[in-house]
Scaffold this active site. Structure first.
Site, PDB file in Angstrom:
ATOM      1  N   ARG A 178       0.847  -1.203   0.000  1.00 25.86           N
ATOM      2  CA  ARG A 178       0.000   0.000   0.000  1.00 25.86           C
ATOM      3  C   ARG A 178       0.882   1.253   0.000  1.00 25.86           C
ATOM      4  NH1 ARG A 178      -2.012   1.596   4.538  1.00 25.86           N
ATOM      5  NH2 ARG A 178      -2.696  -0.449   5.266  1.00 25.86           N
ATOM      6  N   TYR A 223     -16.132  15.537 -16.998  1.00 26.11           N
ATOM      7  CA  TYR A 223     -16.466  14.121 -16.921  1.00 26.11           C
ATOM      8  C   TYR A 223     -17.542  13.947 -15.832  1.00 26.11           C
ATOM      9  CZ  TYR A 223     -15.885   9.163 -15.958  1.00 26.11           C
ATOM     10  OH  TYR A 223     -16.114   7.828 -15.762  1.00 26.11           O
ATOM     11  N   ASP A 240      -7.030  17.860 -15.704  1.00 23.83           N
ATOM     12  CA  ASP A 240      -7.313  16.473 -16.098  1.00 23.83           C
ATOM     13  C   ASP A 240      -6.903  16.346 -17.573  1.00 23.83           C
ATOM     14  OD1 ASP A 240      -8.469  14.100 -17.035  1.00 23.83           O
ATOM     15  OD2 ASP A 240     -10.179  14.239 -15.681  1.00 23.83           O
ATOM     16  N   LYS A 254      -7.830   4.903 -19.793  1.00 27.76           N
ATOM     17  CA  LYS A 254      -8.101   5.329 -21.163  1.00 27.76           C
ATOM     18  C   LYS A 254      -6.862   5.123 -22.039  1.00 27.76           C
ATOM     19  CE  LYS A 254     -11.864   6.321 -19.020  1.00 27.76           C
ATOM     20  NZ  LYS A 254     -12.227   7.626 -18.535  1.00 27.76           N
TER      21      LYS A 254
HETATM   22  C1  LIG Z   1     -12.720   8.151 -17.328  1.00 26.32           C
HETATM   23  C2  LIG Z   1     -12.366   9.502 -16.886  1.00 26.32           C
HETATM   24  C3  LIG Z   1     -12.157   9.784 -15.528  1.00 26.32           C
HETATM   25  C4  LIG Z   1     -12.345   8.739 -14.449  1.00 26.32           C
HETATM   26  O1  LIG Z   1     -11.448   7.687 -14.570  1.00 26.32           O
HETATM   27  P1  LIG Z   1     -11.746   6.158 -14.144  1.00 26.32           P
HETATM   28  O2  LIG Z   1     -10.483   5.468 -14.444  1.00 26.32           O
HETATM   29  O3  LIG Z   1     -12.916   5.690 -14.935  1.00 26.32           O
HETATM   30  O4  LIG Z   1     -12.072   6.190 -12.670  1.00 26.32           O
HETATM   31  C5  LIG Z   1     -11.772  11.073 -15.189  1.00 26.32           C
HETATM   32  N1  LIG Z   1     -11.612  12.033 -16.122  1.00 26.32           N
HETATM   33  C6  LIG Z   1     -11.826  11.806 -17.427  1.00 26.32           C
HETATM   34  C7  LIG Z   1     -11.625  12.899 -18.408  1.00 26.32           C
HETATM   35  C8  LIG Z   1     -12.201  10.534 -17.850  1.00 26.32           C
HETATM   36  O5  LIG Z   1     -12.409  10.308 -19.158  1.00 26.32           O
END
Ligand SMILES: *Cc1c(COP(=O)(O)O)cnc(C)c1O
Length: 380
Positions: free
Chosen positions: A49, A101, A173, A198
């Site tokens: 962890r 998001y 982000d 992603k």
């Molecule tokens: C998918 C996504 C998230 C969240 O990520 P997870 O891995 O699904 O928890 C946050 N920001 C954006 C722009 C995303 O496309």
């Protein structure tokens, strides 16, 4: 660290220093705990962890690609964002992009609000609006660019100039562009977030999240938070992301090449009423994107003439999969209204243009002609 071009860095920026076998593929340390050589001694790893060599490897990779001092790997993008929100205190205000998001909106409105943090949604692609929204309690500005799903682009450098020397964290982000196309830290951001689920992993086979930071002090705070809250990336998933990143450059180039063919094609279809893609020269932020990023990415959203057409496309595509998520080798189509943005209150959703006619396409790396052919037949 080697000084090389980004596509080379994706493969070679970090070498596995924890073993001497010469293995070129990754090493997975599937261990929860690590034995101490003696009393008061540590190998550098005590308990997974806190840190695990496989996770550390992918963290170093993200830090190298984004130009950060440190990077932390979480079990999902949302876990990463939730940890960053713990840097704020009750009474603090955060300004956030108004077209975020859906999961981030759910976190801010339910969890952050309960913790006493007020989030104000502002069109951050409008620097004047950002400037007007900054107040004495503003402690962070959270920017997603390009936005999900409307593809609005914020001027990160301009927002940094608005912040000046105020103690306001600029959080970006960067999921849609990845470090291959954009490096927000170099533009003035303090913290970069990725959903590694992603493009970074790229094969729709794992969840992951990253926080990359510029300052060692913030890194130290986040390390303590991560160890305390515990939503860390598992060794196997860390390996999958490291493997995914090796092909990030070729995947991003090919997906973008496809998107640059599909977006203009969509624009010429009689049933398509609007196309939102940053790489179209009539996109409002086309010039800004050329200036602050090295690419446009491969996310397209588009509106069709009726809910019936939207439903026909979602039901009839054969190659393109109707599924949530984005950034994988497979082209995916989503219905923001019912999927990613189902939890956004209706008035807010409609004000943002997310209605029953809007579709979002995550362009994959298949042949562009096949994707176009599939869309064309599904639309008829
Ligand atoms: C998918 C996504 C998230 C969240 O990520 P997870 O891995 O699904 O928890 C946050 N920001 C954006 C722009 C995303 O496309």
């Amino acid at each position: 660290m080697l000084k090389v071009k980004p596509e080379t860095a994706c493969i070679h920026a970090v070498r596995d220093a924890t073993h001497s076998t010469g293995a070129v593929g990754g090493t997975i340390y599937q261990s929860a705990t690590f034995a101490h050589p003696g009393v008061g001694q540590s190998t550098g790893y005590d308990y997974s962890r806190a840190q695990n060599p496989t996770r550390e490897h992918v963290e170093k990779m993200l830090a190298a690609l984004e130009g950060g001092t440190d990077a932390l790997a979480f079990s999902s993008g949302m876990a990463a964002i939730a940890a960053v929100m713990e840097l704020l205190s009750p009474g603090d205000e955060m300004i956030a992009t108004d077209d975020l998001y859906g999961g981030s909106v759910r976190l801010f409105n339910n969890v952050s609000a309960k913790n006493g943090v007020t989030v104000r949604y502002v069109d951050t692609s409008d620097s004047v609006a950002v400037s007007a929204a900054v107040g004495s309690r503003t402690k962070a500005i959270f920017v997603e660019s390009p936005t999900n799903p409307m593809m609005k682009v914020s001027d990160i450098g301009a927002i940094k100039r608005i912040i000046g020397d105020k103690k306001i964290l600029l959080i970006v982000d960067n999921t849609f562009l990845t470090p291959y196309f954009c490096n927000p830290l170099a533009l003035g951001a303090d913290i970069v977030i990725h959903s590694g689920t992603k493009y970074l992993s790229g094969h729709n086979d794992t969840l992951a999240g990253f926080v990359v930071v510029r300052s060692p002090e913030i890194a130290e705070k986040l390390r303590l938070l991560q160890k305390t809250i515990g939503a860390v990336l598992s060794p196997f998933d860390a390996f999958l992301v490291t493997r995914g990143i090796k092909t990030l450059a070729v995947r991003m180039e090919k997906a973008q090449e496809n998107a640059l063919k599909i977006a203009p094609w969509l624009g010429k279809q009689s049933k398509v009423t609007a196309v939102h893609y940053v790489g179209l020269s009539d996109h409002p932020a086309y010039a800004l994107s050329l200036q602050q990023a090295h690419g446009f990415g491969a996310m397209i959203s588009f509106s069709v003439d009726s809910a019936k057409t939207a439903n026909a496309i979602l039901s009839n595509t054969k190659l393109i999969l109707f599924a949530e998520s984005l950034g994988g080798v497979e082209t995916l189509i989503t219905y923001p209204l019912m999927q990613t943005h189902a939890d956004v209150p209706e008035p807010e959703r409609l004000a943002r243009g997310i209605d029953e006619k809007l579709l979002r396409l995550s362009v994959g790396i298949e042949a562009a002609e096949d994707i176009i052919d599939d869309l064309e037949k599904a639309m008829q």
